[in-house]
Scaffold this active site. Structure first.
Site, mmCIF file in Angstrom:
data_model
loop_
_atom_site.group_PDB
_atom_site.id
_atom_site.type_symbol
_atom_site.label_atom_id
_atom_site.label_comp_id
_atom_site.label_asym_id
_atom_site.label_seq_id
_atom_site.Cartn_x
_atom_site.Cartn_y
_atom_site.Cartn_z
ATOM 1 N N CYS A 2 0.828 -1.002 -0.019
ATOM 2 C CA CYS A 2 0.100 0.094 -0.089
ATOM 3 C C CYS A 2 0.901 1.272 0.068
ATOM 4 C CB CYS A 2 -0.850 0.038 1.224
ATOM 5 S SG CYS A 2 -2.026 -1.385 1.252
ATOM 6 N N ARG A 27 3.880 -0.013 -4.815
ATOM 7 C CA ARG A 27 3.626 -0.698 -3.146
ATOM 8 C C ARG A 27 2.188 -1.444 -3.305
ATOM 9 N NH1 ARG A 27 7.070 1.726 0.394
ATOM 10 N NH2 ARG A 27 5.468 0.796 2.112
ATOM 11 N N TRP A 75 -2.799 -2.577 -1.737
ATOM 12 C CA TRP A 75 -2.361 -4.139 -1.863
ATOM 13 C C TRP A 75 -3.172 -4.733 -0.790
ATOM 14 C CZ3 TRP A 75 -0.502 -8.376 0.956
ATOM 15 C CH2 TRP A 75 0.107 -9.475 0.208
ATOM 16 N N ASN A 101 -2.046 1.687 5.812
ATOM 17 C CA ASN A 101 -1.178 0.488 5.188
ATOM 18 C C ASN A 101 -1.083 -0.165 6.495
ATOM 19 O OD1 ASN A 101 0.860 -0.993 4.151
ATOM 20 N ND2 ASN A 101 2.396 0.555 4.318
ATOM 21 N N GLY A 102 -0.826 -1.502 6.345
ATOM 22 C CA GLY A 102 -0.657 -2.496 7.454
ATOM 23 C C GLY A 102 -2.126 -3.339 7.750
ATOM 24 N N GLU A 485 18.253 -17.271 -7.571
ATOM 25 C CA GLU A 485 17.708 -16.051 -7.837
ATOM 26 C C GLU A 485 17.027 -15.777 -9.392
ATOM 27 O OE1 GLU A 485 17.078 -13.394 -6.433
ATOM 28 O OE2 GLU A 485 17.249 -11.479 -7.814
ATOM 29 N N LYS A 489 13.474 -14.601 -10.320
ATOM 30 C CA LYS A 489 13.094 -13.504 -11.166
ATOM 31 C C LYS A 489 12.024 -14.100 -12.298
ATOM 32 C CE LYS A 489 14.372 -10.614 -9.680
ATOM 33 N NZ LYS A 489 15.107 -10.380 -8.442
ATOM 34 N N GLU A 492 8.534 -14.819 -10.506
ATOM 35 C CA GLU A 492 7.669 -13.553 -10.273
ATOM 36 C C GLU A 492 7.266 -12.620 -11.408
ATOM 37 O OE1 GLU A 492 9.699 -10.623 -7.744
ATOM 38 O OE2 GLU A 492 11.663 -11.126 -8.339
ATOM 39 N N HIS A 508 19.974 -36.519 -6.810
ATOM 40 C CA HIS A 508 19.127 -37.196 -5.630
ATOM 41 C C HIS A 508 17.741 -36.825 -6.010
ATOM 42 C CE1 HIS A 508 23.004 -37.929 -3.714
ATOM 43 N NE2 HIS A 508 23.116 -36.395 -4.028
ATOM 44 N N LYS A 611 6.261 -4.201 -3.565
ATOM 45 C CA LYS A 611 7.763 -3.999 -3.636
ATOM 46 C C LYS A 611 7.899 -4.201 -2.088
ATOM 47 C CE LYS A 611 11.702 -2.236 -5.322
ATOM 48 N NZ LYS A 611 12.215 -3.666 -5.586
HETATM 49 C C1 F6R Z 1 12.286 -10.245 -5.687
HETATM 50 C C2 F6R Z 1 12.113 -9.099 -4.423
HETATM 51 C C3 F6R Z 1 11.776 -9.672 -3.321
HETATM 52 C C4 F6R Z 1 12.558 -8.743 -2.147
HETATM 53 C C5 F6R Z 1 11.936 -9.194 -0.797
HETATM 54 C C6 F6R Z 1 12.725 -8.435 0.306
HETATM 55 O O1 F6R Z 1 12.507 -9.528 -6.837
HETATM 56 O O2 F6R Z 1 12.253 -7.986 -4.882
HETATM 57 O O3 F6R Z 1 11.859 -11.030 -3.273
HETATM 58 O O4 F6R Z 1 13.817 -9.009 -2.366
HETATM 59 O O5 F6R Z 1 10.647 -8.841 -0.763
HETATM 60 O O6 F6R Z 1 12.571 -7.029 0.173
HETATM 61 P P1 F6R Z 1 13.585 -6.108 0.850
HETATM 62 O O7 F6R Z 1 15.124 -6.175 0.084
HETATM 63 O O8 F6R Z 1 13.002 -4.670 0.704
HETATM 64 O O9 F6R Z 1 13.454 -6.286 2.351
#
Ligand code: F6R
Length: 616
Positions: A2, A27, A75, A101-102, A485, A489, A492, A508, A611
């Protein structure tokens, strides 16, 4: 999760708030809404879906002009993403508007209590109770900040709240507990937002808010901050060191593409000023005394998602350079397993946003147990560095795309610096050895630039695989977190089944997944240095290829041993083994971004994500 904006000043509040929401849409983008104070009353608009839906609504049904307003991009937590559940929420008389937010954990009893007193609460949200409680308190005290303090004392959970009242047209009030809120201070105008990006076009002067504080913005009198109990609070002002252009797309089709392209600079900026003239690392922000660091007998890294992958790589560097045992833990799991921590434990909390609730809770738990916490963070003034004993800031600049790219590379640089610094303080690394690694790190910016210049075949390959259902990623040693990683990527962004494995684990179990033409990306370590690792992974490539996999091999320039087994070969510059993730991750970012785009997905705002994850 949010995005929240509040404004009081002399500009059009609607324009300021809508532009701020646009910057905060990363957000959350399930619904959006605004409220402005005009003509002695409140005017609101809200719509389910992305901000464009609200924009359309506002152009069809314009709101009256006003100089005070609030806005929200959501969100969803309590209640689905509908018009009715969109914020702002009002009291029954339509005099108070609140954005949130929350999560308000005790909303159910509060709701029941309000219903008993005759309030009607039409939405399914937890937020709505706040508007009703504020209206009740305001009618008794006629002071919105005091009403907010009284309400906050009754709330449980994590929240940022921003509210306006039709009877107080020059006032915006905000409150925070465990959820972000910053104040922007302009000339005769004031801003509240979840993130400075929302007001950076108007001012770079900001004020941090602490936990359990209420802030009141008055057009004529400025900013005042109090604790929930009414005690005046000290405020810390700071100047934001990036400007509005850093938060724009600058001609790129997406923020993600822009942020991938910014990586050479982000890496270089994060290294800047960390080494003094004599070649000694000087991490000024790391205010944990050298004597304490010398006593550290265990390092525990806590983080989530991409930041967790940075932590997995950090472990190799920390253990290799300092010989201190290092554990890496998902922040969301950490405190629930009763980890063994004491004054000799150094906890490293990695977070781009500095607001991730899981990481915040993990570091609080660690501090309660007496451990020292060092944050690695990209966001000045955010909660995680504020609650840590020390911080090493990454200098990636604002990361807007939901999928983390440049922040990841800078987190790696910061992790290497922390590992070297521990080695320096403890004497496990000589100055010349540290100097060698710092020199290697200084070359990474140029190496990433070179990788970026050779990505056309990777993009072409990604487009050709857009119809596939599954892609696997393999790696060994530091290549394993890189594989994780790469898979994250792709999941998501492309919404595909993508999994990362330690290449040695394949036999395994996971090797059963290999079938004809299944794309498998393999991150190959340098044949120099740890040649045994390299030879093992070459065998792994042969094993999967023999079973029909289509191999996409990421290997350093000059590694000829992989050529016969690579259906597609992606070259990266040669680096020392430990630093390879800094170059090997980049093609995987480009691959995921291009493949997702080819599938018609919006890379900056993948579905269901936000994010900054400020709920547990
Ligand atoms: C993936 C991504 C998330 C963040 C995770 C932690 O691309 O962006 O997995 O890495 O939510 O976020 P931060 O770094 O803000 O604590």
């Amino acid at each position: 999760m949010c995005g929240i904006v509040g404004y009081v000043g002399s500009q059009s509040a609607l324009d300021v708030v809508m532009a701020g929401l646009k910057r905060l849409e990363y957000r959350g983008y399930d619904s959006a809404g605004v409220a402005v104070l005009a003509d002695g009353g409140l005017a609101t608009a809200k719509r389910a879906g992305k901000l464009v839906n609200l924009d359309k609504e506002l152009s069809e049904h314009p709101l009256p002009s006003a100089a005070t307003g609030i806005g929200h991009t959501r969100w969803a937590t309590h209640g689905g993403p509908t018009d009715a559940n969109a914020h702002p929420h009002l009291d029954n008389a339509g005099r108070v508007a609140v954005v949130h937010n929350g999560i308000i954990e005790n909303f159910a009893p509060l709701r029941a209590e309000l219903a008993e007193r005759g309030h009607e609460l039409p939405s399914e949200t937890d937020t709505e109770v706040v508007a009703h409680l504020l209206a009740e308190e305001y009618s008794a005290c006629a002071d919105l900040a005091e009403a907010m303090r009284l309400v906050c004392r009754r709330l449980e959970g994590a929240f940022t709240l921003v509210a306006v009242h039709a009877d107080a047209p020059d006032v915006v009030v905000g409150a925070r507990r465990n959820s972000p809120l910053v104040v922007g201070v302009g000339e005769g105008e004031y801003f509240l937002a979840s993130d400075v990006a929302a007001f950076i076009a108007h001012t770079r002067d900001a004020v941090e808010l602490g936990q359990d504080q209420v802030v009141e913005l008055r057009r004529d009198e400025g900013v005042s901050v109090t604790a929930f109990d009414g005690t005046p609070a000290d405020v810390r002002s700071y100047h934001v060191d990036w400007d509005a252009s850093a938060a724009e797309k600058a001609g790129y089709a997406s923020f993600m593409l822009k942020e991938i392209a910014e990586q050479p600079k982000a890496v270089a900026d994060t290294l800047l000023g960390r080494v003094d003239g004599s070649g000694t690392l000087s991490l000024d922000e790391v205010r944990i005394p050298a004597g304490v660091l010398r006593e550290v007998d265990k390092v525990v890294v806590v983080a989530c998602g991409t930041a967790y992958h940075a932590g997995l790589i950090a472990k190799y560097a920390i253990e290799h350079w300092t010989r201190i045992p290092c554990e890496v833990e998902l922040a969301s799991e950490f405190r629930y397993r009763d980890p063994i921590l004491d004054q000799q434990t150094l906890v490293v909390a990695i977070s781009q946003s500095g607001e991730t609730m899981d990481t915040l809770m993990a570091l609080r738990h660690a501090r309660e147990q007496g451990a020292r916490v060092l944050a690695i963070c990209n966001t000045n003034g955010s909660t995680i560095p504020r609650e840590s004993d020390a911080v090493l800031y990454t200098h990636a600049g604002p990361e807007v795309a939901v999928a983390s790219t440049k922040a990841f590379l800078t987190q790696l640089v910061a992790c290497y610096l922390v590992a070297l610094y521990l080695g320096q303080v403890r004497g496990t690394k000589y100055g010349d050895e540290i100097g060698d690694v710092v020199r290697d790190l200084s070359g990474i910016s140029g190496a990433v630039e070179r990788v970026l210049g050779t990505m056309d075949p990777v993009r072409e390959l990604a487009r050709s695989l857009a119809h596939k259902n599954t892609v696997l990623f393999l790696g060994r040693h530091v290549g394993h977190p890189v594989a994780l990683e790469g898979a994250l990527k792709l999941k998501e962004l492309a919404y595909m089944h993508a999994e990362g494995f330690a290449a040695g684990e394949l036999k395994h179990g996971p090797i059963a997944l290999i079938e004809e033409d299944l794309p498998v990306v393999v991150v190959v370590p340098s044949p120099r240095g740890r040649s045994i690792l390299h030879d093992k992974i070459v065998s792994n490539i042969q094993e999967i290829r023999a079973r029909g996999a289509r191999t996409i091999v990421i290997a350093e320039e000059g590694d000829e041993a992989v050529v016969p087994y690579a259906d597609h070969l992606v070259r990266v510059p040669a680096t020392p083994t430990l630093l390879q993730p800094l170059v090997a991750t980049v093609p995987l970012q480009v691959f995921a971004c291009e493949l997702a785009t080819a599938r018609g997905n919006e890379v900056d705002q993948p579905r269901n994500l936000a994010k900054s994850v400020t709920v547990e």
